[in-house]
Design a protein around this motif. Structure first.
Motif, mmCIF file in Angstrom:
data_model
loop_
_atom_site.group_PDB
_atom_site.id
_atom_site.type_symbol
_atom_site.label_atom_id
_atom_site.label_comp_id
_atom_site.label_asym_id
_atom_site.label_seq_id
_atom_site.Cartn_x
_atom_site.Cartn_y
_atom_site.Cartn_z
ATOM 1 N N PRO A 122 1.042 -1.181 -0.009
ATOM 2 C CA PRO A 122 -0.019 0.123 -0.001
ATOM 3 C C PRO A 122 0.954 1.290 0.099
ATOM 4 C CG PRO A 122 0.290 -1.004 2.106
ATOM 5 C CD PRO A 122 0.853 -1.890 1.438
ATOM 6 N N PRO A 123 0.235 2.586 -0.671
ATOM 7 C CA PRO A 123 1.105 3.540 -0.449
ATOM 8 C C PRO A 123 1.779 4.074 1.016
ATOM 9 C CG PRO A 123 -1.152 3.831 -1.412
ATOM 10 C CD PRO A 123 -1.069 2.571 -0.712
ATOM 11 N N GLU A 124 1.026 3.662 2.058
ATOM 12 C CA GLU A 124 1.798 3.966 3.278
ATOM 13 C C GLU A 124 2.839 2.875 3.643
ATOM 14 O OE1 GLU A 124 -2.089 1.939 3.890
ATOM 15 O OE2 GLU A 124 -1.399 3.364 2.647
ATOM 16 N N LEU A 125 3.130 2.037 2.959
ATOM 17 C CA LEU A 125 3.867 0.922 3.189
ATOM 18 C C LEU A 125 5.304 1.325 4.033
ATOM 19 C CD1 LEU A 125 4.735 -2.297 3.007
ATOM 20 C CD2 LEU A 125 5.853 -1.542 0.942
ATOM 21 N N TRP A 126 5.661 0.686 5.204
ATOM 22 C CA TRP A 126 6.865 1.065 5.853
ATOM 23 C C TRP A 126 7.690 -0.007 5.872
ATOM 24 C CZ3 TRP A 126 8.104 -1.203 10.389
ATOM 25 C CH2 TRP A 126 7.283 -1.795 10.990
ATOM 26 N N ALA A 127 8.941 0.168 6.045
ATOM 27 C CA ALA A 127 9.871 -1.274 6.324
ATOM 28 C C ALA A 127 10.857 -0.926 7.507
ATOM 29 C CB ALA A 127 10.570 -1.673 4.788
ATOM 30 N N TYR A 128 11.612 -1.876 7.621
ATOM 31 C CA TYR A 128 12.804 -1.700 8.434
ATOM 32 C C TYR A 128 14.088 -2.345 8.222
ATOM 33 C CZ TYR A 128 14.858 -1.708 13.425
ATOM 34 O OH TYR A 128 15.668 -1.780 14.597
ATOM 35 N N GLY A 160 6.471 -7.576 3.605
ATOM 36 C CA GLY A 160 7.092 -9.017 3.802
ATOM 37 C C GLY A 160 5.990 -9.439 4.884
ATOM 38 N N ASP A 161 6.382 -10.782 5.184
ATOM 39 C CA ASP A 161 5.355 -11.581 6.083
ATOM 40 C C ASP A 161 5.577 -11.195 7.466
ATOM 41 O OD1 ASP A 161 4.973 -13.355 4.122
ATOM 42 O OD2 ASP A 161 6.883 -14.775 4.275
ATOM 43 N N ALA A 162 6.956 -10.659 7.998
ATOM 44 C CA ALA A 162 7.009 -9.960 9.553
ATOM 45 C C ALA A 162 6.608 -8.634 9.366
ATOM 46 C CB ALA A 162 8.484 -10.331 9.826
ATOM 47 N N PRO A 163 6.535 -7.924 10.666
ATOM 48 C CA PRO A 163 6.210 -6.501 10.645
ATOM 49 C C PRO A 163 7.759 -5.922 10.097
ATOM 50 C CG PRO A 163 5.529 -7.496 12.513
ATOM 51 C CD PRO A 163 6.168 -8.551 11.817
ATOM 52 N N GLY A 221 18.534 -11.163 4.627
ATOM 53 C CA GLY A 221 17.540 -11.557 3.683
ATOM 54 C C GLY A 221 18.094 -12.325 2.417
ATOM 55 N N ARG A 222 17.201 -12.413 1.265
ATOM 56 C CA ARG A 222 17.553 -13.117 0.262
ATOM 57 C C ARG A 222 17.374 -12.419 -1.199
ATOM 58 N NH1 ARG A 222 13.779 -16.145 2.850
ATOM 59 N NH2 ARG A 222 12.064 -15.710 1.296
ATOM 60 N N ILE A 223 18.197 -12.598 -1.942
ATOM 61 C CA ILE A 223 18.150 -12.164 -3.220
ATOM 62 C C ILE A 223 18.524 -13.367 -4.372
ATOM 63 C CG2 ILE A 223 20.645 -11.394 -3.272
ATOM 64 C CD1 ILE A 223 19.923 -8.904 -5.016
ATOM 65 N N VAL A 236 14.139 -9.583 -4.306
ATOM 66 C CA VAL A 236 14.734 -9.250 -2.868
ATOM 67 C C VAL A 236 13.841 -9.343 -1.704
ATOM 68 C CG1 VAL A 236 16.177 -7.610 -1.494
ATOM 69 C CG2 VAL A 236 16.677 -7.595 -3.957
ATOM 70 N N THR A 237 14.237 -10.032 -0.706
ATOM 71 C CA THR A 237 13.163 -10.124 0.429
ATOM 72 C C THR A 237 14.127 -9.957 1.730
ATOM 73 O OG1 THR A 237 12.124 -12.184 -0.576
ATOM 74 C CG2 THR A 237 12.073 -11.806 1.849
ATOM 75 N N LEU A 238 13.369 -8.836 2.425
ATOM 76 C CA LEU A 238 14.167 -8.242 3.746
ATOM 77 C C LEU A 238 13.403 -8.854 5.034
ATOM 78 C CD1 LEU A 238 15.509 -4.729 2.808
ATOM 79 C CD2 LEU A 238 16.597 -7.071 2.509
ATOM 80 N N PRO A 239 14.095 -9.313 5.950
ATOM 81 C CA PRO A 239 13.016 -9.992 7.176
ATOM 82 C C PRO A 239 12.318 -9.015 7.936
ATOM 83 C CG PRO A 239 15.521 -10.131 7.465
ATOM 84 C CD PRO A 239 15.354 -9.406 6.196
ATOM 85 N N GLY A 240 12.878 -7.658 7.960
ATOM 86 C CA GLY A 240 12.306 -6.589 8.743
ATOM 87 C C GLY A 240 12.583 -6.936 10.136
#
Length: 373
Positions: free
Chosen positions: A251-257, A291-294, A348-350, A363-367
């Motif tokens: 979504p547009p408000e997507l955030w990541a860590y 991703g799957d985790a916060p 993560g994985r690439i 690219v997958t980052l676990p957060g």
């Protein structure tokens, strides 16, 4: 990209990793301890048999003793030769490796005893040393080649200015600035490579909004191509401004860590690589999803180029791989290797994902398990 071992060398490495700690082996009829035990038993049987023969035939004991000693020595010599011959070969190979010859290998790696394990370990060590030596030579050759071009161009411009052939006008200064920026980018790539090898890069992860962040990365890439051709982005730097960059975040408000600086290296290198291999007036799409985790993030960079054959996909993230499968790009071959390092630094994985058209890097980052404030 860390799948199961596929080749004999990888399977051999996997077996050695799974061996119990302390060098303990399960019982094997081919082990050295079994052979030595068999030698003792055979010697005892020979001596006992000769004594029985002496008692029944009235043969003098001294002859029996001599025959027993000779028979035991012959058997011992045979067994000792089978054990010491591989050690002599290992000594020769180890001495050659210490003098910088990494092409020698120990024979007998197929033995099913401790010496076979030792021979396999020495051969694997020689393989690793040979690979390191090859990478070192490739690094020197690639860096020398990459540095020579901007230095020669910068020197030519300066000589023209000094000799009065050309004036020190803004256009000349821009040419000099372009070559200086290229040199700076190459030096930054070498610093990144040094940090990778030394493992001294800390991870400074924090929460951030994905849309503004990726918009900034794409804007920098557009400016690099349109405003300053030759300006390096990440470890490479495309000079094409005919490729359309598209951002898709939902979504547009997507955030990541994640670590912003390290993630910037990943995205910039992937965009740079995608643009280089895009057809004229092609399209590069950067797609971001949760991703799957916060705080987890799934990034996808897709181009419309020729793609990467499945047989070559496991090599695209290796150092000095110049993309022979897609015609080569003339870079150092370090951009995707640094991107993989930055992703793995996050845990993560690439990898190269399946795509009906072009190349698709996933690219997958676990957060983080906790949502930071």
């Amino acid at each position: 990209m860390n799948g199961p071992p596929t080749g004999p060398r990888q399977r051999q490495r996997q077996r050695q990793r799974q061996r119990p700690a302390g060098g303990l082996r399960p019982f094997s009829p081919f082990s050295i301890k079994t052979k030595l035990g068999t030698l003792v038993v055979v010697s005892v049987f020979i001596t006992t048999g000769l004594l029985l023969v002496a008692l029944r035939t009235d043969t003098e004991l001294r002859f029996i003793t001599v025959f027993s000693v000779i028979a035991s020595m012959l058997i011992t010599q045979f067994v000792a030769h089978s054990l010491t011959a591989p050690l002599d070969d290992m000594t020769t190979v180890a001495r050659a490796i210490s003098h910088g010859d990494y092409t020698r290998r120990v024979r007998g790696a197929g033995r099913r005893d401790e010496l076979g394990d030792l021979a396999s370990t020495i051969n694997l060590m020689a393989d690793d040393l040979e690979a390191v030596d090859r990478h070192r030579k490739e690094l020197v050759a690639n860096v020398s080649h990459e540095l020579r071009t901007p230095i020669a161009a910068l020197r030519a411009v300066l000589e023209n200015v000094v000799d009065g052939v050309s004036a020190a006008d803004p256009e000349t200064m821009r040419t000099m600035l372009k070559q200086t920026e290229r040199l700076g980018g190459l030096v930054e790539t070498l610093l990144d490579l040094s940090r990778v090898d030394n493992g001294v890069v800390p991870l400074r992860a924090r929460r951030f909004e994905v849309w503004p962040y990726l918009s900034g990365v794409l804007k920098e890439s557009r400016l690099a191509a349109a405003g300053r051709p030759g300006l390096l982005s990440g470890s490479g730097g495309h000079t094409r401004n005919d490729v359309h960059l598209h951002l898709d975040v939902f979504p547009p408000e997507l955030w990541a860590y994640a670590d912003n600086e390290r993630l910037h290296q990943v995205v910039a290198n992937l965009i740079d690589n995608a643009v280089k291999h895009s057809p004229p007036h092609g399209r590069v799409t950067v797609r971001a999803r949760a991703g799957d985790a916060p705080g987890g993030l799934v990034l996808e960079v897709r181009d419309e180029g020729p793609g990467i054959p499945e047989a070559e996909r496991h090599r695209v993230f290796e150092r000095f791989n110049r993309g022979s499968a897609r015609g080569g790009d003339g870079g150092t071959g370090l951009g995707l290797a640094i991107a993989r390092w930055a992703v793995e630094l996050h845990g993560g994985r690439i990898g190269v994902a399946e795509s009906s058209r072009g190349c698709r890097i996933l690219v997958t980052l676990p957060g983080s398990s906790q949502a930071p404030c």
